[in-house]
Enzyme design. Structure first.
Site, PDB file in Angstrom:
ATOM      1  N   CYS A  50      32.105  -5.572  -4.342  1.00 10.73           N
ATOM      2  CA  CYS A  50      30.935  -6.331  -4.796  1.00 10.73           C
ATOM      3  C   CYS A  50      30.906  -7.729  -4.202  1.00 10.73           C
ATOM      4  CB  CYS A  50      30.970  -6.496  -6.318  1.00 10.73           C
ATOM      5  SG  CYS A  50      30.993  -4.995  -7.268  1.00 10.73           S
ATOM      6  N   CYS A  54      28.077 -10.521  -8.562  1.00  9.00           N
ATOM      7  CA  CYS A  54      27.653  -9.256  -9.169  1.00  9.00           C
ATOM      8  C   CYS A  54      27.814  -9.301 -10.685  1.00  9.00           C
ATOM      9  CB  CYS A  54      28.470  -8.096  -8.609  1.00  9.00           C
ATOM     10  SG  CYS A  54      27.894  -6.471  -9.186  1.00  9.00           S
ATOM     11  N   CYS A  80      28.798  -1.588  -3.831  1.00 10.59           N
ATOM     12  CA  CYS A  80      28.246  -1.530  -5.182  1.00 10.59           C
ATOM     13  C   CYS A  80      26.740  -1.236  -5.104  1.00 10.59           C
ATOM     14  CB  CYS A  80      28.488  -2.877  -5.864  1.00 10.59           C
ATOM     15  SG  CYS A  80      27.695  -3.080  -7.466  1.00 10.59           S
ATOM     16  N   CYS A  83      24.798  -4.787  -6.741  1.00 11.46           N
ATOM     17  CA  CYS A  83      24.614  -6.027  -5.968  1.00 11.46           C
ATOM     18  C   CYS A  83      24.417  -5.787  -4.474  1.00 11.46           C
ATOM     19  CB  CYS A  83      25.802  -6.974  -6.196  1.00 11.46           C
ATOM     20  SG  CYS A  83      27.361  -6.409  -5.472  1.00 11.46           S
TER      21      CYS A  83
END
Length: 102
Positions: A50, A54, A80, A83
């Site tokens: 991430c 995030c 992810c 994000c």
């Protein structure tokens, strides 16, 4: 912080403020957008990496840090879906223009 640590982070193009894991963990806890792009956090329990900003809330013991998204992917992590760290960072001025238009 040792000067050798600062020199090593400067050679890698990494800001001195994020030169160790403890310094990287702080912006992750705060969801600090200013740290986006400086490093990426990967969560070993989920296999996801991430942006520091995030909304996901990993446990510290499951987090490892990577300098780039490509490095995280080479280590076996996937981006992810929340994000989207492998996409360009959102342009905050664009969001402001859209809100102002409404």
């Amino acid at each position: 912080m040792l000067s050798a640590d600062i020199d090593a982070s400067a050679r890698r193009g990494e800001p001195a403020a994020f030169s160790n894991d403890d310094a990287r963990w702080e912006p992750v806890q705060r969801r600090d957008r200013s740290a986006d792009g400086a490093f990426f956090c990967a969560v070993s329990s989920t296999g996801v990496y991430c942006r520091p900003s995030c909304a996901a809330r990993p446990r510290r013991e499951n987090v490892v840090f990577h300098a780039t998204a490509a490095e995280a992917e080479r280590a076996g992590f996937r981006p992810c879906r929340r994000c989207r760290p492998n996409a360009p960072a959102p342009d905050p001025s664009r969001s402001q223009r859209i809100v102002a238009r409404d």
